[in-house]
Design an enzyme around this catalytic site. Structure first.
Site, PDB file in Angstrom:
ATOM      1  N   GLY A  28      20.895  34.753   6.641  1.00  0.00           N
ATOM      2  CA  GLY A  28      20.558  33.547   7.400  1.00  0.00           C
ATOM      3  C   GLY A  28      21.531  32.445   7.083  1.00  0.00           C
ATOM      4  O   GLY A  28      21.762  32.149   5.902  1.00  0.00           O
TER       5      GLY A  28
ATOM      6  N   CYS B 229      11.986  43.705  18.281  1.00  0.00           N
ATOM      7  CA  CYS B 229      11.338  43.690  16.963  1.00  0.00           C
ATOM      8  C   CYS B 229      10.414  42.478  16.866  1.00  0.00           C
ATOM      9  O   CYS B 229      10.768  41.403  17.329  1.00  0.00           O
ATOM     10  CB  CYS B 229      12.411  43.586  15.870  1.00  0.00           C
ATOM     11  SG  CYS B 229      11.713  43.380  14.216  1.00  0.00           S
TER      12      CYS B 229
ATOM     13  N   CYS C 283      15.846  35.836   7.336  1.00  0.00           N
ATOM     14  CA  CYS C 283      15.726  35.062   6.112  1.00  0.00           C
ATOM     15  C   CYS C 283      16.056  35.867   4.861  1.00  0.00           C
ATOM     16  O   CYS C 283      16.008  37.095   4.864  1.00  0.00           O
ATOM     17  CB  CYS C 283      14.311  34.528   5.916  1.00  0.00           C
ATOM     18  SG  CYS C 283      13.830  33.396   7.195  1.00  0.00           S
TER      19      CYS C 283
ATOM     20  N   ASN D 187      10.082  35.492   4.087  1.00  0.00           N
ATOM     21  CA  ASN D 187      10.991  36.337   4.850  1.00  0.00           C
ATOM     22  C   ASN D 187      10.135  37.285   5.675  1.00  0.00           C
ATOM     23  O   ASN D 187       9.289  37.989   5.127  1.00  0.00           O
ATOM     24  CB  ASN D 187      11.897  37.132   3.905  1.00  0.00           C
ATOM     25  CG  ASN D 187      12.759  38.144   4.644  1.00  0.00           C
ATOM     26  OD1 ASN D 187      13.130  37.928   5.786  1.00  0.00           O
ATOM     27  ND2 ASN D 187      13.068  39.240   3.984  1.00  0.00           N
ATOM     28  N   GLY D 188      10.356  37.301   7.004  1.00  0.00           N
ATOM     29  CA  GLY D 188       9.575  38.186   7.859  1.00  0.00           C
ATOM     30  C   GLY D 188       9.008  37.431   9.033  1.00  0.00           C
ATOM     31  O   GLY D 188       9.449  36.328   9.349  1.00  0.00           O
TER      32      GLY D 188
ATOM     33  N   TYR E 218      22.247  48.027   8.988  1.00  0.00           N
ATOM     34  CA  TYR E 218      22.973  46.884   9.487  1.00  0.00           C
ATOM     35  C   TYR E 218      22.897  45.628   8.612  1.00  0.00           C
ATOM     36  O   TYR E 218      23.906  44.973   8.373  1.00  0.00           O
ATOM     37  CB  TYR E 218      22.393  46.630  10.880  1.00  0.00           C
ATOM     38  CG  TYR E 218      22.899  45.468  11.658  1.00  0.00           C
ATOM     39  CD1 TYR E 218      24.236  45.102  11.666  1.00  0.00           C
ATOM     40  CD2 TYR E 218      22.022  44.724  12.444  1.00  0.00           C
ATOM     41  CE1 TYR E 218      24.675  44.033  12.429  1.00  0.00           C
ATOM     42  CE2 TYR E 218      22.463  43.664  13.206  1.00  0.00           C
ATOM     43  CZ  TYR E 218      23.787  43.319  13.193  1.00  0.00           C
ATOM     44  OH  TYR E 218      24.212  42.272  13.932  1.00  0.00           O
TER      45      TYR E 218
ATOM     46  N   CYS F 239      11.860  49.727  16.887  1.00  0.00           N
ATOM     47  CA  CYS F 239      12.820  49.297  17.918  1.00  0.00           C
ATOM     48  C   CYS F 239      13.524  50.488  18.554  1.00  0.00           C
ATOM     49  O   CYS F 239      14.152  50.345  19.602  1.00  0.00           O
ATOM     50  CB  CYS F 239      13.806  48.270  17.370  1.00  0.00           C
ATOM     51  SG  CYS F 239      14.574  48.714  15.842  1.00  0.00           S
TER      52      CYS F 239
ATOM     53  N   SER G 158      29.485  46.419   8.385  1.00  0.00           N
ATOM     54  CA  SER G 158      28.450  47.412   8.117  1.00  0.00           C
ATOM     55  C   SER G 158      28.878  48.839   8.437  1.00  0.00           C
ATOM     56  O   SER G 158      28.340  49.786   7.871  1.00  0.00           O
ATOM     57  CB  SER G 158      27.187  47.074   8.912  1.00  0.00           C
ATOM     58  OG  SER G 158      27.515  46.958  10.277  1.00  0.00           O
TER      59      SER G 158
ATOM     60  N   CYS H   7      10.051  51.864   9.219  1.00  0.00           N
ATOM     61  CA  CYS H   7       9.772  51.370  10.562  1.00  0.00           C
ATOM     62  C   CYS H   7      10.882  51.830  11.498  1.00  0.00           C
ATOM     63  O   CYS H   7      12.061  51.690  11.202  1.00  0.00           O
ATOM     64  CB  CYS H   7       9.674  49.854  10.579  1.00  0.00           C
ATOM     65  SG  CYS H   7       9.350  49.211  12.237  1.00  0.00           S
TER      66      CYS H   7
HETATM   67  S1  SF4 Z   1      13.070  48.939  12.309  1.00  0.00           S
HETATM   68 FE1  SF4 Z   1      13.384  47.711  14.131  1.00  0.00          FE
HETATM   69  S2  SF4 Z   1      11.303  47.085  14.775  1.00  0.00           S
HETATM   70 FE2  SF4 Z   1      11.136  47.819  12.675  1.00  0.00          FE
HETATM   71  S3  SF4 Z   1      11.314  45.996  11.409  1.00  0.00           S
HETATM   72 FE3  SF4 Z   1      13.377  46.836  11.601  1.00  0.00          FE
HETATM   73  S4  SF4 Z   1      14.333  45.830  13.357  1.00  0.00           S
HETATM   74 FE4  SF4 Z   1      12.112  45.467  13.437  1.00  0.00          FE
END
Ligand code: SF4
Length: 471
Positions: A38, A392, A12, A112-113, A252, A451, A293, A448
């Site tokens: 999106g 994710c 989103c 968004n999320g 990305y 993933c 990208s 984060c």
């Molecule tokens: S880094 Fe990977 S697991 Fe973390 S929010 Fe982004 S896509 Fe999701």
């Protein structure tokens, strides 16, 4: 790589404006610049100070507002949303902003999320008598607000926000106020700017450039911002936790002209390419990036290795939405429709093909084949992220763990599967340091990496992971 064919999609984008007489029009342009986040649905809700009025539909922003609907949306405040249909499924009813009307006033919500505890909260709310109109987890938030016994809407919102776990950037509009909230770990980007006397808020700063707004600051994790006729106020609804901004925004999703948490995306990608060149150099004749990208990454890789950067793959920009379909068969077909090798650049050459990630591996295999068919003598694949080994749960639509090629295969096995002469991924440290969030130095500001590592920054995810593996 191309989001719509890879199977790794942003869910989103949100945009809001307060204090502009053409709020809906400005929101339209803002959403248009966020369309990459999106493409399945779009909507805008405006307030004229007395009522909320909205229009939404399935399709691209230009399709949803193709028939004079914007002219019907009068008011000085608006929120808008572009949606990728996965969390909660597709369908018109899940297109946002969601609009809720009640005796005490209306609220419109854009999100968004992804809430990792949405299913649990929904069950509890249903047991207490709530009836849901959509399958979107965003509606859970509206019910939590309405069920709160706090004396004011602001306090009700704060109570509701504290029930939520996961990634959320919310815009909430009432007849007389706008509320902006970001989750306590700040998974998703959200920035505030000014357009003359008006306030604007957007998932990405590229939207500010498009509407002529000036960037002011990031929304802080755990912050609730209130805008009304008296001005703008920032409060906290939760203690700030270590930031967990999504690495994939840099790798990305975000547009290269956006700044995410103060870091320019093109520059971050170029640095990823430079680092990749140091970690995984190779003898070759040309470097090419998979558009869009990976072009910035390929430029960085070429700069450090001294191998010339060339446009070895081009994107066909005029393939319609027929190929933006969440089915793997169409995604694979889409590779050929969307990308073409430039024979004159790659024929007889040793090619370094830079891409941002490998998800299932099928897309990479097709691009490698495509380059060989165009006469490439060797194809060396360099990936500007570590292997994606885990799904994710924070708003990015990834396949299950079993479908992720890197979850069960070594780099050498993957090389053979995609048919490359060599394959290398960026290291975890390389990713953090290249973006400017070094794990060892003072620059570390929290990102984060779940993933790539399986270390989820919130609790509920280990249970969710078990469920996806069992399915
Ligand atoms: S880094 Fe990977 S697991 Fe973390 S929010 Fe982004 S896509 Fe999701």
């Amino acid at each position: 790589m191309l989001a719509e064919i890879k199977g790794l999609n942003e869910e989103c984008g949100i945009f809001g404006i307060w204090g502009h007489e053409e709020a809906a029009q400005v929101t339209y342009y803002g959403l248009h610049s966020l369309q990459h986040r999106g493409q399945e649905g779009a909507g805008i809700v405006v307030s004229d100070g007395e009522t909320l009025k909205g229009h939404k539909g399935l399709g691209l922003v230009t399709e949803v507002f193709s028939d004079g609907q914007l002219q019907q949306l009068n008011g000085a405040a608006a929120i808008g949303h572009v949606r990728y249909a996965t969390a909660g499924g597709g369908g018109y009813e899940n297109v946002q902003p969601l609009l809720f009307r009640s005796q005490s006033g209306s609220i419109a919500l854009a999100h968004n999320g992804n809430l990792v505890n949405a299913a649990e909260l929904k069950l509890r709310l249903e047991q207490q008598g709530s009836i849901f109109q959509t399958t979107s987890d965003t509606e859970v938030f509206a019910h939590l607000i309405r069920r709160s016994m706090a004396p004011t809407l602001k306090e009700q919102i704060k109570v509701a926000l504290n029930y939520l776990e996961g990634a959320f950037a919310f815009l909430l509009l009432t007849e007389t106020e706008m509320y902006i909230a970001l989750d306590p770990q700040g998974f998703r980007p959200l920035s505030i700017g000014r357009l003359g006397n008006a306030y604007v808020v957007a998932s990405e700063t590229c939207a500010f450039d498009v509407v002529g707004a000036v960037y002011e600051r990031e929304v802080e994790p755990g912050e609730l911002i209130i805008i009304n006729k008296h001005g703008i106020y920032a409060e906290r609804y939760a203690e700030k936790r270590p930031r967990s901004i999504c690495s994939m925004e840099y790798i990305y999703f975000a547009r290269p002209d956006s700044n995410v948490d103060g870091i320019n995306v093109h520059t971050a990608r170029k640095n990823l390419g430079k680092r990749l060149a140091l970690e995984a150099p190779v003898d070759a004749d040309v470097v090419t990036g998979v558009p869009d990208s990976s072009i910035s990454v390929a430029i960085g890789y070429a700069e450090v290795t001294g191998i010339p950067y060339e446009l070895g793959l081009i994107k066909n920009r005029y393939v319609g939405r027929t190929f933006i379909q969440p089915s793997q068969a169409l995604r694979e077909q889409g590779v050929k429709m969307k990308l073409s090798p430039v024979r004159g650049v790659v024929a007889g050459k040793r090619v370094v093909m830079v891409d941002d990630s490998i998800v299932r591996g099928t897309t990479s295999r097709r691009i490698v084949n495509m380059l060989r068919e165009a006469g490439a003598k060797e194809v060396h694949v360099r990936i500007s992220s570590p292997p994606i080994t885990h799904p994710c749960f924070y708003g990015i639509d990834t396949p299950t763990k079993e479908e992720l090629i890197a979850s069960a295969h070594s780099v050498e096995e993957m090389r053979q599967m995609i048919g490359a002469d060599s394959l290398a991924f960026l290291s975890h440290e390389g990713l953090l340091e290249a973006i400017g969030r070094s794990a060892n130095g003072s620059l570390f500001r929290g990102q984060c990496m779940a993933c790539f590592t399986g270390e989820y920054p919130t609790n509920t995810c280990s249970q969710l992971l078990e469920q996806t593996v069992k399915q």
